[in-house]
Design an enzyme around this catalytic site. Structure first.
Site, mmCIF file in Angstrom:
data_model
loop_
_atom_site.group_PDB
_atom_site.id
_atom_site.type_symbol
_atom_site.label_atom_id
_atom_site.label_comp_id
_atom_site.label_asym_id
_atom_site.label_seq_id
_atom_site.Cartn_x
_atom_site.Cartn_y
_atom_site.Cartn_z
ATOM 1 N N GLU A 81 0.903 -1.148 0.000
ATOM 2 C CA GLU A 81 0.000 0.000 0.000
ATOM 3 C C GLU A 81 0.941 1.197 0.000
ATOM 4 O O GLU A 81 1.810 1.312 0.866
ATOM 5 C CB GLU A 81 -0.887 -0.015 1.243
ATOM 6 C CG GLU A 81 -1.990 -1.054 1.188
ATOM 7 C CD GLU A 81 -3.054 -0.748 0.130
ATOM 8 O OE1 GLU A 81 -3.199 0.431 -0.244
ATOM 9 O OE2 GLU A 81 -3.725 -1.686 -0.325
ATOM 10 N N THR A 121 11.553 2.979 0.576
ATOM 11 C CA THR A 121 11.396 4.399 0.272
ATOM 12 C C THR A 121 12.302 5.264 1.148
ATOM 13 O O THR A 121 12.650 4.861 2.267
ATOM 14 C CB THR A 121 9.923 4.801 0.508
ATOM 15 O OG1 THR A 121 9.810 6.217 0.484
ATOM 16 C CG2 THR A 121 9.408 4.308 1.860
ATOM 17 N N ASP A 122 12.622 6.452 0.655
ATOM 18 C CA ASP A 122 13.402 7.397 1.473
ATOM 19 C C ASP A 122 12.588 7.926 2.655
ATOM 20 O O ASP A 122 13.151 8.512 3.587
ATOM 21 C CB ASP A 122 13.923 8.564 0.618
ATOM 22 C CG ASP A 122 12.843 9.356 -0.100
ATOM 23 O OD1 ASP A 122 11.648 9.027 0.052
ATOM 24 O OD2 ASP A 122 13.202 10.316 -0.814
ATOM 25 N N GLU A 123 11.257 7.710 2.618
ATOM 26 C CA GLU A 123 10.417 8.260 3.694
ATOM 27 C C GLU A 123 10.685 7.601 5.041
ATOM 28 O O GLU A 123 10.249 8.115 6.070
ATOM 29 C CB GLU A 123 8.939 8.095 3.345
ATOM 30 C CG GLU A 123 8.566 8.868 2.109
ATOM 31 C CD GLU A 123 7.065 8.964 1.907
ATOM 32 O OE1 GLU A 123 6.319 8.737 2.874
ATOM 33 O OE2 GLU A 123 6.654 9.255 0.786
ATOM 34 N N TYR A 148 1.958 5.019 6.473
ATOM 35 C CA TYR A 148 2.646 4.412 5.315
ATOM 36 C C TYR A 148 4.137 4.253 5.603
ATOM 37 O O TYR A 148 4.700 3.149 5.522
ATOM 38 C CB TYR A 148 2.440 5.263 4.045
ATOM 39 C CG TYR A 148 3.431 4.934 2.949
ATOM 40 C CD1 TYR A 148 3.380 3.708 2.286
ATOM 41 C CD2 TYR A 148 4.448 5.828 2.596
ATOM 42 C CE1 TYR A 148 4.306 3.388 1.296
ATOM 43 C CE2 TYR A 148 5.373 5.519 1.609
ATOM 44 C CZ TYR A 148 5.300 4.293 0.961
ATOM 45 O OH TYR A 148 6.219 3.979 -0.006
ATOM 46 N N THR A 151 5.140 1.732 8.316
ATOM 47 C CA THR A 151 5.060 0.304 7.952
ATOM 48 C C THR A 151 6.176 -0.060 6.975
ATOM 49 O O THR A 151 6.675 -1.187 7.003
ATOM 50 C CB THR A 151 3.685 -0.067 7.360
ATOM 51 O OG1 THR A 151 3.388 0.783 6.246
ATOM 52 C CG2 THR A 151 2.590 0.035 8.401
ATOM 53 N N LYS A 152 6.579 0.872 6.106
ATOM 54 C CA LYS A 152 7.730 0.590 5.234
ATOM 55 C C LYS A 152 9.003 0.461 6.084
ATOM 56 O O LYS A 152 9.846 -0.418 5.842
ATOM 57 C CB LYS A 152 7.900 1.679 4.168
ATOM 58 C CG LYS A 152 6.824 1.723 3.107
ATOM 59 C CD LYS A 152 6.710 0.467 2.250
ATOM 60 C CE LYS A 152 7.913 0.253 1.343
ATOM 61 N NZ LYS A 152 7.673 -0.879 0.410
ATOM 62 N N ASN A 178 9.155 8.765 -7.353
ATOM 63 C CA ASN A 178 9.174 8.373 -8.769
ATOM 64 C C ASN A 178 8.101 9.116 -9.558
ATOM 65 O O ASN A 178 7.032 9.419 -9.037
ATOM 66 C CB ASN A 178 8.855 6.878 -8.905
ATOM 67 C CG ASN A 178 9.995 5.973 -8.516
ATOM 68 O OD1 ASN A 178 10.264 4.985 -9.183
ATOM 69 N ND2 ASN A 178 10.689 6.269 -7.429
ATOM 70 N N ARG A 191 -2.055 13.422 -10.680
ATOM 71 C CA ARG A 191 -3.299 14.096 -10.280
ATOM 72 C C ARG A 191 -3.383 15.482 -10.921
ATOM 73 O O ARG A 191 -4.419 15.871 -11.455
ATOM 74 C CB ARG A 191 -3.362 14.230 -8.752
ATOM 75 C CG ARG A 191 -4.680 14.854 -8.322
ATOM 76 C CD ARG A 191 -4.811 15.071 -6.837
ATOM 77 N NE ARG A 191 -6.163 15.529 -6.526
ATOM 78 C CZ ARG A 191 -6.486 16.250 -5.477
ATOM 79 N NH1 ARG A 191 -5.572 16.576 -4.584
ATOM 80 N NH2 ARG A 191 -7.729 16.655 -5.289
ATOM 81 N N HIS A 274 2.784 16.416 7.322
ATOM 82 C CA HIS A 274 3.426 16.518 5.999
ATOM 83 C C HIS A 274 4.950 16.662 6.089
ATOM 84 O O HIS A 274 5.457 17.672 6.579
ATOM 85 C CB HIS A 274 2.833 17.745 5.287
ATOM 86 C CG HIS A 274 3.062 17.792 3.819
ATOM 87 N ND1 HIS A 274 2.497 18.760 3.025
ATOM 88 C CD2 HIS A 274 3.783 16.998 2.987
ATOM 89 C CE1 HIS A 274 2.855 18.573 1.777
ATOM 90 N NE2 HIS A 274 3.639 17.507 1.725
#
Ligand code: NAD
Ligand code: TDX
Length: 332
Positions: A81, A121-123, A148, A151-152, A178, A191, A274
């Site tokens: 997800e 991910t870099d997050e 998100y 959990t990554k 990406n 979007r 954010h």
């Protein structure tokens, strides 16, 4: 011929990787994908059915995974997800897929001694201040902000533990944002492009000062393949292409490239929690593995991406109204 099992191979980056492997290697690919709202089997249209097949299923289905894994040489794990805004609305699917799903795959590769590459991910590193001269490296402490990214982060830690405790042959890559064809219209760039096509003004969260480090999905794919082929077992590689841009500049560039006034957008409610800025130091990948991005020019990559969305309305249109309805509920 190398046999790849690619989880999430119908999604945005996974399908790009499948095409990249089939175009550049002597390989066959089995895709394991649940076909969630983010997975569209048409993304694999045109690929040679003799070298690429799709199994529809959940990575947390231990029996299915245990049957598939030993029939392959390498598991490349993209399934997730993947959208922060969804994780703020409903976190559970993120725990199920990103944590339980990754655990299920790790147990299977451990049992059958199959090479594993984990896409992250870099997050996981949290965020940087806007004026910080530093970038994320593999030594940056984990500090995720959203359901998100947490959990990554947890899934990365599971992989590291399975490497250390059980000798699983795994590598990890943490990539920046990406862009490119086949990205779901819930994400920022598609979007805004599809809003402009529809005559709707783009929506910028807050002031739009947040910075993301953009990389073309094809460059992500080539880096992942390089890591699988030549990376050190147990190592973590950061993938990025020095593409830092603030969100306001990206929206203005999209509008300009689409022949609209650069200020024809609206500011909307900011995302909770954010992250301010992401920036990747990919020097280890460049120096150790000799990888270079093939699409370093963001503006021309963005122009090509806009052209792709103009030409592929049949692909994205079915998702557009439902996606915008979710945003409308939070005033975004
Ligand atoms: P995506 O949402 O476009 O695709 C995810 C795919 O996984 C979909 O096809 C979906 O059907 C499938 N999937 C979801 N849950 C599943 C389950 N339980 N079992 C089997 N399949 C399931 O995501 P994406 O943007 O292509 O991201 C792919 C990977 O790359 C993710 O691991 C993500 O964390 C990582 N990543 C993404 C970015 C980015 O900018 N998009 C950047 C860095 C890392
Ligand atoms: O309408 C919008 N307006 C806006 O200003 C949307 C959808 C987003 N934004 C902002 C939020 C972010 O600062 O744009 C930036 C990019 O947003 P997303 O496309 O949602 O990406 P991000 O949250 O940065 O996460 C992405 O990169 C890292 C991917 O979705 C993750 O899967 C990946 O791990």
């Amino acid at each position: 011929m190398v046999g790849y099992l690619v989880t999430g191979g119908v999604g945005f980056i996974g399908s790009n990787f499948v095409r990249h492997v089939l175009n550049t290697c002597d390989a066959s690919v089995t895709v394991l994908d649940k076909l969630t709202y983010a997975g569209d089997r048409r993304t694999l249209d045109g690929l040679d059915p003799g070298r690429c097949s799709l199994v529809v299923g959940d990575i947390a289905d231990a029996a299915l995974v245990d049957e598939l894994v030993p029939r392959h040489d390498v598991v490349v794990h993209f399934a997730a997800e993947s959208h922060n805004d969804n994780s703020l609305r409903e976190p559970w699917p993120f725990v199920h897929t990103n944590l339980v799903g990754t655990y299920t795959l790790l147990e299977a590769v451990r049992r059958h001694d199959v090479r594993f590459h984990h896409i992250s991910t870099d997050e996981v590193y949290g965020d940087l201040e806007l004026d910080d001269p530093g970038k994320f490296t593999a030594a940056t402490p984990y500090n995720p902000s959203s359901p998100y990214s947490s959990t990554k982060a947890g899934s990365d830690l599971l992989v590291r533990a399975w490497v250390r405790s059980f000798g699983v042959r795994a590598t990890i890559s943490n990539c920046s944002n990406n862009y490119g064809p086949y990205q779901h219209v819930e994400k920022f760039i598609p979007r805004q492009i599809t809003n402009v096509i529809d005559g709707v003004r783009p929506r910028l969260y807050g002031a739009g000062a947040n910075v993301r480090d953009w990389i073309h999905a094809e460059d992500h794919s080539s880096a992942v393949l390089r890591i699988i082929e030549t990376g050190r077992i147990g190592a973590t590689y950061l993938i990025g292409a020095d593409g830092e841009k603030d969100n306001k500049s990206v929206v203005e560039l999209i509008l300009t490239l689409m022949d609209r006034p650069a200020d024809a957008y609206d500011h909307v409610t900011d995302r909770a929690g954010h992250d301010l800025r992401y920036a990747i130091d990919a020097s280890a990948l460049r120096d150790e593995l000799g990888w270079r991005p093939a699409h370093p020019d963001f503006e021309s990559g963005l122009a090509d991406t806009i052209a792709w969305y103009r030409d592929h309305e049949d692909w994205w249109r079915p998702q557009k109204a439902a996606t915008e309805a979710k945003y409308a509920a939070t005033g975004q």
